[in-house]
Design an enzyme around this catalytic site. Structure first.
Site, PDB file in Angstrom:
ATOM      1  CD  GLU A  22      50.003  37.741  45.294  1.00 33.53           C
ATOM      2  OE1 GLU A  22      49.669  38.002  46.807  1.00 33.53           O
ATOM      3  OE2 GLU A  22      49.800  38.520  44.483  1.00 33.53           O
ATOM      4  CG  HIS A  81      54.336  43.256  50.470  1.00 31.58           C
ATOM      5  ND1 HIS A  81      54.505  42.015  49.710  1.00 31.58           N
ATOM      6  CD2 HIS A  81      53.295  43.865  49.359  1.00 31.58           C
ATOM      7  CE1 HIS A  81      53.727  41.654  48.404  1.00 31.58           C
ATOM      8  NE2 HIS A  81      53.055  43.073  48.186  1.00 31.58           N
ATOM      9  CG  ASP A  82      50.428  41.899  50.262  1.00 32.13           C
ATOM     10  OD1 ASP A  82      50.507  42.939  50.064  1.00 32.13           O
ATOM     11  OD2 ASP A  82      50.324  41.025  49.055  1.00 32.13           O
ATOM     12  CG  ASP A  92      56.162  42.183  42.780  1.00 30.45           C
ATOM     13  OD1 ASP A  92      55.376  41.378  42.097  1.00 30.45           O
ATOM     14  OD2 ASP A  92      56.138  42.199  43.971  1.00 30.45           O
ATOM     15  CG  ASP A 120      50.616  41.366  42.304  1.00 28.94           C
ATOM     16  OD1 ASP A 120      51.102  41.254  43.261  1.00 28.94           O
ATOM     17  OD2 ASP A 120      49.655  42.114  41.640  1.00 28.94           O
TER      18      ASP A 120
HETATM   19  O1  ISL Z   1      46.608  40.501  51.704  1.00 28.54           O
HETATM   20  C1  ISL Z   1      46.008  39.606  51.165  1.00 28.54           C
HETATM   21  C2  ISL Z   1      45.484  38.286  51.574  1.00 28.54           C
HETATM   22  O2  ISL Z   1      45.352  38.431  52.878  1.00 28.54           O
HETATM   23  C3  ISL Z   1      45.690  40.262  49.828  1.00 28.54           C
HETATM   24  O3  ISL Z   1      45.965  41.558  49.777  1.00 28.54           O
HETATM   25  C4  ISL Z   1      46.256  39.374  48.726  1.00 28.54           C
HETATM   26  O4  ISL Z   1      47.441  38.828  48.869  1.00 28.54           O
HETATM   27  C5  ISL Z   1      46.402  40.509  47.551  1.00 28.54           C
HETATM   28  O5  ISL Z   1      45.339  40.910  47.301  1.00 28.54           O
HETATM   29  C6  ISL Z   1      47.169  40.340  46.517  1.00 28.54           C
HETATM   30  O6  ISL Z   1      48.283  40.869  46.463  1.00 28.54           O
HETATM   31  C7  ISL Z   1      49.137  41.278  45.368  1.00 28.54           C
HETATM   32  O7  ISL Z   1      48.528  42.169  44.519  1.00 28.54           O
HETATM   33  C8  ISL Z   1      47.798  43.319  44.927  1.00 28.54           C
HETATM   34  C9  ISL Z   1      48.858  44.165  45.987  1.00 28.54           C
HETATM   35  O8  ISL Z   1      48.054  45.269  46.473  1.00 28.54           O
HETATM   36  C10 ISL Z   1      49.770  43.337  46.749  1.00 28.54           C
HETATM   37  O9  ISL Z   1      50.679  44.115  47.468  1.00 28.54           O
HETATM   38  C11 ISL Z   1      50.108  42.111  46.136  1.00 28.54           C
HETATM   39  O10 ISL Z   1      51.102  41.230  46.792  1.00 28.54           O
HETATM   40  C12 ISL Z   1      47.374  44.247  43.857  1.00 28.54           C
HETATM   41  O11 ISL Z   1      48.512  44.444  42.976  1.00 28.54           O
END
Ligand code: ISL
Ligand code: CA
Length: 539
Positions: free
Chosen positions: A239, A313-314, A97, A197
């Site tokens: 992403e 995970h989000d 990642d 990411d």
């Molecule tokens: O959850 C989200 C949308 O419902 C947002 O958090 C989005 O997916 C996110 O902002 C982007 O996520 C990625 O980058 C972030 C990190 O906190 C997340 O865990 C990661 O997946 C910053 O690196």
């Protein structure tokens, strides 16, 4: 020509919460190695490993302070190498990642920038303010201004996430060269690819208020391809929160030499009021889900490729969103069947294959995630009441996905022998891997079967998708490859419903009620009944 990742199912591991091997309550890489036989028996061929790099953990590893070192809590480079090798023996590739929209503020680059080294300041986005105000009013996704003031420099730096996650300046060729170097380091270690990411943010022009999809985004991705990926079979998954069915081909058409596939989030946002934040909730509508998922199935040209996922995970747990706790197994099986028979590369998030659920919290002290904690305090500061903020956090908070993996009914769910870093969901005695592995009717075994079906049947990979016109809460579609037609159906309701097939069923492939459908035409579906059948092609 078909690529390995078009025939595979991926599994996402959040290492902190997967398996603790050394009794400190924190999941680690040795723990992942110990669980490889489980993943092999599930049938997956790639692991997306959430960040394992050195990090002060302001955002649980999504704030990286050294891209070529392993977080000591997770292990070291030797164990990472062992994980890559051991996985390979089981035909599983490790996808790392890569978080390169921003670094940690502890990264040496940022530290040197803070010390005033000009060449490193140009790795980030430093700007002067106007009359002691920030350059503009862009907001951080984690709350508050995206500009942080540094009194020593009398300047601001830009951060789209926490202030401890300063954004990188991708317009600087020297910075891009550093990123390619990091990617080559990992490529040469034998990984299977990269999950990138928030990659759609790298072309940002903060001075013009442009964040997603900046004008230089695609040129940078093409540079990445020629600098790192050309001539390899590495997979890249972007992403891309801003992607639409119109822009997805720009990222994934192989002729453009950018990415292998993207994550789109339109089906994840159906419970959010349009134009507001992720915390402003509205009721889920099945018709919206059918239309969004079908749009992504039918509107992409055959040259574009997409991912398929219910959770990560989000996101809150899918069973707590679209499932029904009164029918946990049947409704989770229905969700799995509907998604896994679509075109694209499926991603399973750890514990989804067991039907893990959200854990309700009643107090802000129970939160770990910076996004939820910031949101809570912002809401209270703006006069909201705690109960209301917690309602949104329980529905959407990221901690829901991050409770430790439920391996068994033993103390601490077999995740660890001591108190875990974040509490285990209280339902682990009934929902756990051990009990499901020994039960052939469990959700775990449905996922196994679905993975096998994709591997063994070209129609699942390539068939043309068509949504059937049904009652609102029946989700049914066909996949067609030459003369073969599969029909996939789920009763999205806790009531029996009548459903008439377009033509008689010829063969039962899978049913979550152990039914056979041969010769049947009109069906009375049980609550959350779901099936895959073959039907005659002459209807
Ligand atoms: O959850 C989200 C949308 O419902 C947002 O958090 C989005 O997916 C996110 O902002 C982007 O996520 C990625 O980058 C972030 C990190 O906190 C997340 O865990 C990661 O997946 C910053 O690196
Ligand atoms: Ca540990």
């Amino acid at each position: 020509m078909e690529k390995w990742w078009q025939k595979s199912v991926f599994y996402q591991i959040y290492p902190r919460s997967f398996q603790d091997s050394n009794h400190d309550g924190i999941g680690d890489l040795k723990g992942v190695i110990q669980r490889l036989p489980y993943l092999q028996s599930l049938g997956i061929n790639a692991i997306w490993l959430s960040p394992v790099f050195a990090s002060p953990n302001i955002d649980n590893g999504y704030d990286i302070s050294d891209y070529c070192a392993i977080m000591p809590e997770f292990g070291d480079m030797a164990i990472m190498t062992e994980l890559i090798e051991e996985s390979k023996k089981r035909n599983i590739r490790i996808i790392i990642d890569l978080v390169v929209n921003h670094t940690s503020n502890q990264h040496p680059w940022f530290q040197k920038a803070l010390a005033g080294e000009t060449s490193y300041k140009e790795y980030y986005l430093f700007r002067d303010g106007h009359d002691s105000e920030p350059p503009n009013n862009l907001q951080s996704f984690f709350g508050g201004s995206a500009w942080e003031y540094l009194p020593e420099q009398n300047q601001y730096y830009f951060h789209l996430f926490a202030k401890e996650q300063p954004d990188l300046n991708w317009h600087n060729p020297a910075l891009r060269a550093e990123i390619w170097k990091i990617m080559r380091f990992w490529r040469d270690k034998g990984i299977g690819g990269f999950r990138l990411d928030v990659i759609d943010l790298i072309g940002k022009e903060p001075d013009d208020g442009i964040i997603g999809n900046g004008p230089m985004l695609h040129p940078y991705l093409q540079e990445m391809y020629s600098e790192v990926l050309e001539g390899t079979d590495l997979v890249t998954i972007g992403e891309t929160g801003s992607v639409t069915t119109e822009t997805a081909p720009l990222f994934t058409n192989p002729e453009r030499k950018e990415l292998s596939m993207v994550f789109q989030f339109q089906h994840m946002a159906l419970d959010e009021i349009k134009g507001k934040t992720k915390w402003d909730l509205q009721d889920l509508q099945i018709k919206d889900l059918k239309s969004v998922l079908s749009k992504w199935q039918t509107e992409l040209p055959t040259t574009a490729w997409n991912s398929l996922f219910w959770s990560n995970h989000d996101q809150p747990r899918i069973l707590s969103r679209w499932g029904n706790p009164a029918y946990p197994t049947q409704s989770a099986q229905m969700l799995a069947i509907l998604l896994h028979m679509m075109r694209g590369t499926p991603f399973i998030y750890q514990g989804e294959e067991l039907g893990m659920t959200n854990q309700v919290i009643t107090n802000v002290e129970q939160l770990d995630d910076i996004e939820s904690i910031n949101y809570y305090h912002n809401q209270i500061a703006h006069g909201s009441i705690s109960r209301k903020a917690l309602l949104s956090i329980n529905a959407k908070g990221r901690d829901n996905a991050r409770t430790p993996m439920q391996w068994s009914a033993d103390k601490y769910a077999g995740f660890s022998t001591c108190e875990p870093w974040y509490p285990i969901n209280s339902n682990f005695k009934t929902i756990n891997a051990k009990s499901q592995i020994s039960n052939p009717d469990s959700l775990f075994h449905t996922y196994r079967q679905l993975i096998r079906l994709r591997k063994e049947n070209e129609i699942v990979q390539k068939g043309k998708y068509e949504l059937l016109n049904t009652k609102e809460n029946i989700f049914a579609y066909t996949r067609q490859l030459e003369k073969d037609i599969w029909l996939v159906c789920g009763n999205f309701s806790d009531q029996p419903q009548q459903f008439t097939l377009p033509t008689a069923s010829e063969k039962t492939i899978l049913s979550n009620y152990h039914k056979t459908y041969e010769g049947k035409h009109t069906l009375l579906l049980e609550p959350y009944e779901s099936f895959i059948i073959e039907i005659a092609s002459n209807y």
